[in-house]
Design a protein around this motif. Structure first.
Motif, PDB file in Angstrom:
ATOM      1  N   TYR A 165      -0.373   1.453   3.637  1.00  0.00           N
ATOM      2  CA  TYR A 165      -1.337   2.385   4.212  1.00  0.00           C
ATOM      3  C   TYR A 165      -0.951   2.712   5.646  1.00  0.00           C
ATOM      4  O   TYR A 165      -0.070   2.096   6.225  1.00  0.00           O
TER       5      TYR A 165
ATOM      6  N   SER B  13      -2.926   7.462  -9.286  1.00  0.00           N
ATOM      7  CA  SER B  13      -4.318   7.480  -8.858  1.00  0.00           C
ATOM      8  C   SER B  13      -4.442   7.022  -7.410  1.00  0.00           C
ATOM      9  O   SER B  13      -3.580   6.306  -6.895  1.00  0.00           O
ATOM     10  N   LEU B  14      -5.502   7.433  -6.791  1.00  0.00           N
ATOM     11  CA  LEU B  14      -5.772   7.043  -5.409  1.00  0.00           C
ATOM     12  C   LEU B  14      -6.621   5.782  -5.386  1.00  0.00           C
ATOM     13  O   LEU B  14      -7.442   5.550  -6.269  1.00  0.00           O
TER      14      LEU B  14
END
Length: 40
Positions: free
Chosen positions: A27, A2-3
């Motif tokens: 990130y 999932s994001l």
């Protein structure tokens, strides 16, 4: 897989729930150029 919700992560960082050091390798930063045109 999932994001993540970036706004929630940002909020947690601002509230000092999580530190930037803990997630620094998870990130990347992407620069975006913005052009805004206003009609008169």
């Amino acid at each position: 897989m999932s994001l993540t919700d970036s706004s929630k992560v940002t909020s947690l960082m601002k509230l000092n729930v999580i530190s930037e050091d803990k997630i620094k390798d998870t990130y990347f930063v992407k620069k975006v150029t913005l052009l805004q045109v206003d009609k008169i």
